[in-house]
Design an enzyme around this catalytic site. Structure first.
Site, PDB file in Angstrom:
ATOM      1  N   ASN A 174       4.711  15.345  -3.149  1.00  0.00           N
ATOM      2  CA  ASN A 174       5.729  15.481  -2.106  1.00  0.00           C
ATOM      3  C   ASN A 174       5.065  15.134  -0.779  1.00  0.00           C
ATOM      4  OD1 ASN A 174       7.629  16.287  -0.261  1.00  0.00           O
ATOM      5  ND2 ASN A 174       7.566  18.466  -0.791  1.00  0.00           N
ATOM      6  N   TRP A 175       5.431  13.979  -0.241  1.00  0.00           N
ATOM      7  CA  TRP A 175       4.774  13.514   0.988  1.00  0.00           C
ATOM      8  C   TRP A 175       5.377  14.131   2.250  1.00  0.00           C
ATOM      9  CZ3 TRP A 175       3.858   7.503  -0.011  1.00  0.00           C
ATOM     10  CH2 TRP A 175       2.853   7.376  -0.987  1.00  0.00           C
ATOM     11  N   GLU A 201      10.797  24.662   2.493  1.00  0.00           N
ATOM     12  CA  GLU A 201      10.877  24.218   3.894  1.00  0.00           C
ATOM     13  C   GLU A 201      12.312  23.871   4.256  1.00  0.00           C
ATOM     14  OE1 GLU A 201       7.813  21.258   3.536  1.00  0.00           O
ATOM     15  OE2 GLU A 201       6.333  22.860   3.325  1.00  0.00           O
ATOM     16  N   GLY A 209       1.577  18.861  -2.382  1.00  0.00           N
ATOM     17  CA  GLY A 209       1.874  18.442  -1.018  1.00  0.00           C
ATOM     18  C   GLY A 209       0.680  17.716  -0.422  1.00  0.00           C
ATOM     19  N   GLY A 210      -0.083  18.421   0.405  1.00  0.00           N
ATOM     20  CA  GLY A 210      -1.203  17.841   1.153  1.00  0.00           C
ATOM     21  C   GLY A 210      -2.110  16.926   0.332  1.00  0.00           C
TER      22      GLY A 210
HETATM   23  P1  13P Z   1       0.671  21.983  -0.521  1.00  0.00           P
HETATM   24  O1  13P Z   1       0.168  21.329  -1.798  1.00  0.00           O
HETATM   25  O2  13P Z   1       0.276  21.240   0.712  1.00  0.00           O
HETATM   26  O3  13P Z   1       0.344  23.443  -0.485  1.00  0.00           O
HETATM   27  O4  13P Z   1       2.277  21.875  -0.566  1.00  0.00           O
HETATM   28  C1  13P Z   1       2.960  22.282  -1.685  1.00  0.00           C
HETATM   29  C2  13P Z   1       4.369  21.838  -1.576  1.00  0.00           C
HETATM   30  O5  13P Z   1       5.117  22.321  -0.743  1.00  0.00           O
HETATM   31  C3  13P Z   1       4.827  20.772  -2.470  1.00  0.00           C
HETATM   32  O6  13P Z   1       6.210  20.629  -2.448  1.00  0.00           O
END
Ligand code: 13P
Length: 254
Positions: free
Chosen positions: A11-12, A99, A236-237
């Site tokens: 997920n970018w 989010e 995510g990151g």
């Molecule tokens: P992180 O991997 O940056 O903690 O984010 C997780 C996320 O929200 C994926 O949708």
């Protein structure tokens, strides 16, 4: 026995413009475009969906969107429909990310509408659920997840949900570097599968992939994936860099 092909999804979020997205997708195609035994998906921003899906042609990597609207079309400024996402090259759509729930008023009701519209359009929904730190500390984890699951899938049954993917993302683990331990995640995934069995029957529940999300990295993916009810990750990151994400995708070869 049902086999669930693991899904590693990136997920970018609101990162990377079109050319940066295509560049990363090109590199990922080189590093992981032919990987088998695990499905790979990336979800760039809306303007990058079509160019990224073009860039990934000839590879096994799929494209997903980060959100959608449930109507087919209409006067809904700023929104995009499931069919438009399919036409832009999407196979998946992330729905109800925490989010979106926190900053954009997404509720279990809108999640439900969106999942119904996605499955009608042959778009595979990745439905995100998860508890906050406060809810976990108050011992409410399971009741919060139960409600999110039931309301998100209200009125939807087996036929429509064949390809459904659930992502368990504890809010306290997103972008914080705090990962749920593999045992903590497994406990929740097992709970979710048992709820899905109650709601939808065993054969559907056995086939549904439940991803874990929250600070997934090359260092912790293998341990998470070793758990029987963890069927992949929503990253995510660590998905923003092709080399790092490819290490996560290749967790089995470590
Ligand atoms: P992180 O991997 O940056 O903690 O984010 C997780 C996320 O929200 C994926 O949708």
């Amino acid at each position: 026995m049902t086999t669930r092909i693991p899904l590693i999804a990136g997920n970018w979020k609101m990162y990377k413009n079109v050319s940066e997205s295509v560049q990363t997708a090109d590199r990922l195609k080189e590093l992981a475009g032919g990987v088998t035994g695990v499905e790979v998906m990336i979800a760039p921003t809306f303007p990058a969906l079509f160019p990224v899906s073009k860039a990934l042609q000839g590879s096994l990597i799929s494209v997903g969107a980060q959100n959608m609207h449930w109507e087919k079309e209409g006067a809904y400024t700023g929104e995009i429909s499931a069919a438009m996402l399919v036409a832009a090259g999407c196979r998946y759509v992330i729905i109800g990310h925490s989010e979106r729930r926190e900053y954009f008023g997404e509720s279990d009701e809108t999640v439900n509408e969106k999942i119904a519209a996605a499955v009608q359009t042959q778009l595979i929904p990745i439905m995100c659920i998860g508890e906050s730190e406060k809810q976990r500390e108050a011992g409410e984890t399971f009741s919060v997840l139960d409600k999110q699951l039931k309301m998100g899938l209200k009125g939807l049954f087996a036929d429509a949900l064949q390809n459904l993917v659930i992502a368990y993302e504890p809010i306290w683990a997103i972008g914080t570097g705090k990962t749920a331990t593999s045992e903590q995640a497994q406990e929740v995934h097992l709970f979710l599968r048992s709820k899905l069995t109650e709601m939808q029957g065993e054969s559907l529940a056995k086939g549904i992939r439940i991803l874990y999300g929250g600070s997934v990295k090359p260092q912790n993916i293998a341990e998470l994936m070793a758990m029987p009810d963890i069927d992949g990750a929503l990253v995510g990151g660590a998905s923003l860099d092709a080399e790092t994400f490819s290490k996560i995708v290749h967790y089995q070869s470590k």
